[in-house]
Scaffold this active site. Structure first.
Site, mmCIF file in Angstrom:
data_model
loop_
_atom_site.group_PDB
_atom_site.id
_atom_site.type_symbol
_atom_site.label_atom_id
_atom_site.label_comp_id
_atom_site.label_asym_id
_atom_site.label_seq_id
_atom_site.Cartn_x
_atom_site.Cartn_y
_atom_site.Cartn_z
ATOM 1 N N HIS A 177 0.808 -1.264 0.187
ATOM 2 C CA HIS A 177 -0.135 -0.022 -0.101
ATOM 3 C C HIS A 177 1.059 1.334 -0.056
ATOM 4 O O HIS A 177 1.934 1.232 0.742
ATOM 5 C CB HIS A 177 -0.846 -0.054 1.161
ATOM 6 C CG HIS A 177 -1.766 -1.055 1.261
ATOM 7 N ND1 HIS A 177 -2.397 -1.676 2.437
ATOM 8 C CD2 HIS A 177 -2.070 -2.020 0.339
ATOM 9 C CE1 HIS A 177 -3.080 -2.827 2.304
ATOM 10 N NE2 HIS A 177 -3.062 -2.938 0.978
ATOM 11 N N TYR A 232 1.766 0.878 13.817
ATOM 12 C CA TYR A 232 2.640 1.694 13.005
ATOM 13 C C TYR A 232 2.134 3.198 13.133
ATOM 14 O O TYR A 232 0.963 3.476 12.868
ATOM 15 C CB TYR A 232 2.616 1.265 11.594
ATOM 16 C CG TYR A 232 1.474 1.240 10.643
ATOM 17 C CD1 TYR A 232 1.158 2.176 9.622
ATOM 18 C CD2 TYR A 232 0.638 0.198 10.655
ATOM 19 C CE1 TYR A 232 0.120 1.932 8.893
ATOM 20 C CE2 TYR A 232 -0.346 -0.158 10.020
ATOM 21 C CZ TYR A 232 -0.766 0.982 9.069
ATOM 22 O OH TYR A 232 -1.697 0.774 8.231
ATOM 23 N N ASP A 292 -6.358 -5.921 -2.739
ATOM 24 C CA ASP A 292 -5.060 -6.507 -2.826
ATOM 25 C C ASP A 292 -4.831 -7.427 -3.873
ATOM 26 O O ASP A 292 -3.880 -7.582 -4.568
ATOM 27 C CB ASP A 292 -4.288 -7.013 -1.484
ATOM 28 C CG ASP A 292 -3.984 -5.762 -0.615
ATOM 29 O OD1 ASP A 292 -4.060 -4.655 -0.995
ATOM 30 O OD2 ASP A 292 -3.956 -6.208 0.717
ATOM 31 N N LYS A 346 6.444 5.492 7.533
ATOM 32 C CA LYS A 346 5.781 4.647 8.680
ATOM 33 C C LYS A 346 6.917 4.310 9.473
ATOM 34 O O LYS A 346 7.834 3.984 9.086
ATOM 35 C CB LYS A 346 4.937 3.533 7.899
ATOM 36 C CG LYS A 346 3.700 4.098 6.981
ATOM 37 C CD LYS A 346 3.174 2.771 6.162
ATOM 38 C CE LYS A 346 2.009 3.279 5.551
ATOM 39 N NZ LYS A 346 1.504 2.079 4.815
#
Length: 180
Positions: free
Chosen positions: A62, A131, A168, A71
């Site tokens: 992503h 995250y 996905d 991140k």
């Protein structure tokens, strides 16, 4: 905190200092000033995300278009194979990837700067991933890459086909992906 460079420029593996005694353990999972001093990264985090996934689930790869997110990823339960793919056009590392094992046991964290796609595969019975991000989630800016793009050749450590979301499953190859 120990910082280990990876084979991708700007992606860093972070190992926190653990204080262990008969009561258990303690560590600082994030300290802004130490993070900046040790990494040279002056990231400002605006959002924390928490996901739980079962064995064999693959989330990713992503990224966001005009509002890319840096991140800082860690696992608080279980184990994942965490992957970053460089999407910064014009860089020698464009299209290259790095994969590391993050687990509750090793307490490692991965800093993935803006301009990378991110994903992970759960290699334990289940895993919880936390995250921090440097920008907010903007649904209309979200994109993903095909997890098994032959040009990327990511060596996912899964015994069979992963469990994927519909998004996905239908993600484009890097050559067809919409990039900034």
């Amino acid at each position: 905190m120990h910082i280990q460079p990876t084979s991708l420029p700007d992606v860093l593996l972070i190992e926190p200092q653990l204080y262990d005694d008969e009561r258990g353990h303690f560590f600082e999972s994030f300290h802004q000033r130490h993070f900046q001093e040790l990494t040279g990264v002056s990231a400002f985090f605006v959002q924390d995300n928490h996901s739980r996934s079962m064995h064999g689930v693959l989330r990713g790869l992503h990224y966001q278009l005009s509002r890319p997110q840096g991140k800082l990823v860690r696992v608080v339960s279980g184990e994942v194979f965490d992957v970053a793919v460089d999407l910064r056009r014009g860089r020698p590392s464009f299209g290259r990837w790095i994969g590391v094992v993050l687990s509750a046991r090793n307490r490692r964290q991965l800093w993935i700067p803006p301009g990378f796609a991110h994903g992970f595969a759960v290699t334990s019975g289940a895993a919880e991933v936390l995250y921090k991000t440097t920008d907010y989630r903007v649904a209309e800016q979200e994109r993903c890459l095909c997890w098994n793009d032959p040009a990327l050749a990511i060596a996912w450590p899964l015994p069979g086909a992963p469990v994927l979301s519909e998004r996905d499953r239908s993600a484009p190859l890097l050559t067809e992906a919409e990039l900034d």
